[in-house]
Design an enzyme around this catalytic site. Structure first.
Site, short mmCIF file in Angstrom:
data_model
loop_
_atom_site.label_atom_id
_atom_site.label_comp_id
_atom_site.label_asym_id
_atom_site.label_seq_id
_atom_site.Cartn_x
_atom_site.Cartn_y
_atom_site.Cartn_z
N ARG A 95 -0.55 -4.54 8.58
CA ARG A 95 0.68 -3.78 8.59
C ARG A 95 1.76 -4.56 9.33
O ARG A 95 1.48 -5.27 10.29
CB ARG A 95 0.43 -2.45 9.29
N THR A 371 4.80 1.12 -3.32
CA THR A 371 3.64 0.39 -2.84
C THR A 371 2.86 -0.04 -4.08
O THR A 371 3.15 0.43 -5.17
CB THR A 371 2.82 1.33 -1.93
N GLY A 463 2.79 5.26 -3.80
CA GLY A 463 3.36 6.60 -3.82
C GLY A 463 3.93 7.07 -2.50
O GLY A 463 4.25 8.24 -2.35
N GLY A 464 4.04 6.16 -1.51
CA GLY A 464 4.62 6.55 -0.24
C GLY A 464 3.88 7.70 0.39
O GLY A 464 2.66 7.70 0.52
#
Length: 560
Positions: A95, A371, A463-464
């Protein structure tokens, strides 16, 4: 979400506004599923050369950085779950991180108000990228083929080019129509004649090919030190960003233990924080384990109500408790995964009416939808589930033309205003406030499910903020309702995230009677064209069965 981003997302979905049946693909020796057929074929070819699942995933991910620039990336970050053929699992956290100069009020004006779009469309919105570090670390530990061999196909795609598709062309025309808003994207899709490459033409990206070549030759250091790092830091300084060479030199991906849960006889392995996906998904699966499905018909009104109420409770706990574990060492993970908690949460559900979410308690920050996910299994049964992102479609919309790639806008995933939570979804709780070198909380949910101690289901989605729920429902469809992977992916899905207090649903797949019944129970409903773009594999009896969500357009499951 900004109007300009919403317009872009609508445009990108022009030819895939609804879900339709998608063919399931079979294989005996391996399977790769991604949102780009070219990238899936790249990963498949690496498997054919004797590569394992990690090799295939790394090759596919780098190929997506070329063929799927809206989310495939080397300018972003993500998560990878790996399970070997014997059921042993680990994860890699790559991340993005906040730069060293970041502060918790960096996006606020002198009155303490959020500066519009500053945390999504500015150089300060760019987090320190993690993708190259994560792919390199996973490959160094578990890859089989040489690093250079798995990176080379992406270099070839960037240098020699690939066929321009309509999705990319539509994005290019959109950016062309917004020169003031996206000045750096104006010639991103152009050819040597300085014109947008037409569909069917060959799109080459020589600058990206050069950057990938340095990464091929120097691995982790090829991105985080030396020529690329110097150019990246110079770009930031020139455009008002705060990432420096020191930020890049300090960045490391982290191997973490997965969060693990069970659903009946299955074992679920997923990402731990700073991904919130694994904890939240397992929490919801624990709630569903309390249900007697003989009396709760699939996709009936009571079923949709119960699922939505389970989501509401799990997302509320997500917002209250989860963040970067390196900055929040006391997160109650075991408590959130406890089946006893699930029983308490289920007992609180009123099957006749909707609960009301209270914004004075806590809420949920929105996340960008763009994403991308890939799932890979090799001939020996090793599996990789990998999700990575730039945040919004094409991230910050900022690209270094010398380096050839787009930067993320992940700083927008932090809580921007300490202590302020609103009914529209802004959250100000402490675990996810901005701090230097902190990783922002994420909804990415790469998952591997084991059956009889071996990898069985590999699944994930973009899809957040909706990712967790689309993956959760797909896992439930396979494990509880015994659906084939294509049917599990295409089945109707809903989304509730605590705040805003509403159910999002796939409007072409929910019956009018169910909608009216849910409204009468007090639910606020919002219809949308689709939820997620799932990429999944089931491995059973020596056969790989893969499917790419029909709404992904260019996606493909490729087996051999």
């Amino acid at each position: 979400m900004s109007l300009r981003l919403s317009s872009l997302l609508l445009l990108l979905c022009l030819f895939s506004t609804a879900k339709f049946s998608t063919a399931q693909t079979y294989g005996r020796n391996g399977m790769v599923v991604s949102t780009s057929s070219v990238a899936s074929e790249t990963g498949r070819d690496i498997l054919k050369k004797g590569g394992n699942a990690v090799d295939g995933a790394v090759a596919t991910a780098f190929a997506l950085a070329v063929t799927h620039p809206s989310a495939g990336n080397i300018g972003g970050g993500g998560f990878l779950v790996y399970m070997d053929a014997n059921g042993e699992a680990t994860t890699f956290d790559f991340r993005e991180k906040a730069p060293l100069k970041a502060t918790n009020d960096m996006f606020l004006d002198e009155n303490g108000d959020l500066i519009e779009n500053s945390n999504h469309f500015s150089a300060k919105a760019i987090g320190v990228p993690g993708t190259v570090a994560g792919l390199y670390k996973a490959h160094s530990k578990y890859g089989k083929l040489p690093w250079k061999e798995v990176v080379q196909p992406a270099i070839d795609l960037a240098t020699n080019g690939f066929i321009m598709n309509w999705s990319l062309y539509n994005a290019a025309k959109y950016f062309e129509s917004k020169p003031t808003e996206y000045p750096m994207m104006q010639d991103f899709f152009n050819n040597h004649s300085n014109a947008i490459v037409e569909p069917g033409g060959v799109w080459r990206q020589p600058e990206l090919g050069k950057t990938l070549s340095i990464i091929r030759d120097k691995g982790h250091n090829g991105f985080y030190k030396g020529e690329v790092a110097k150019k990246l830091a110079a770009f930031m300084k020139e455009n008002g960003g705060i990432i420096t060479e020191k930020d890049l030199a300090k960045y490391e991906a982290i191997e973490r233990k997965p969060v693990v849960g069970t659903y009946k006889d299955y074992q679920i392995c997923a990402m731990p924080p700073p991904s919130s996906g694994g904890v939240t998904l397992i929490s919801m699966m624990n709630m569903m384990e309390q249900v007697n499905f003989d009396t709760l018909e699939f996709n009936s009104t009571p079923y949709v109500h119960f699922v939505a109420e389970s989501m509401r409770r799990a997302y509320a706990n997500r917002a209250k408790h989860l963040g970067d574990p390196d900055f929040n060492p006391d997160m109650p993970i075991d408590f959130l995964l406890d089946k006893a908690l699930a029983k308490e949460l289920v007992a609180d559900i009123d099957m006749t009416k909707a609960t009301k979410s209270d914004s004075s308690n806590f809420g949920q920050m929105p996340e960008g939808d763009n994403t991308t996910h890939l799932s890979v299994m090799d001939k020996d049964g090793n599996a990789v589930s990998l999700t990575y992102t730039l945040e919004y479609a094409y991230g910050s919309g900022m690209v270094d033309k010398e380096l050839g790639f787009i930067f993320n806008n992940e700083m927008g995933d932090f809580n921007p205003k300490p202590g302020v939570t609103t009914s529209t979804g802004q959250i100000g709780t402490k675990p996810n406030l901005i701090e230097p070198e902190k990783r922002m909380l994420s909804s990415m949910t790469p998952v591997i499910v084991a059956k009889d101690g071996k990898p069985y289901l590999v699944i994930g989605s973009p899809g957040g903020r909706t990712i967790i729920n689309t993956v959760f429902q797909t896992v439930l469809n396979v494990l509880e309702f015994e659906m084939e992977i294509d049917n599990a992916i295409e089945a109707m899905k809903i989304h509730h995230q605590w705040l805003p207090d509403r159910i999002m649903y796939e409007e072409l797949l929910m019956s009018p009677d169910t909608r009216e019944a849910l409204k009468s129970m007090g639910h606020d409903l919002r219809g949308i064209s689709r939820l997620g773009q799932l990429m999944g594999i089931i491995y059973e009896d020596g056969i790989f069965k893969g499917a790419s969500d029909s709404s992904s357009g260019e996606g493909a499951a490729v087996g051999y």
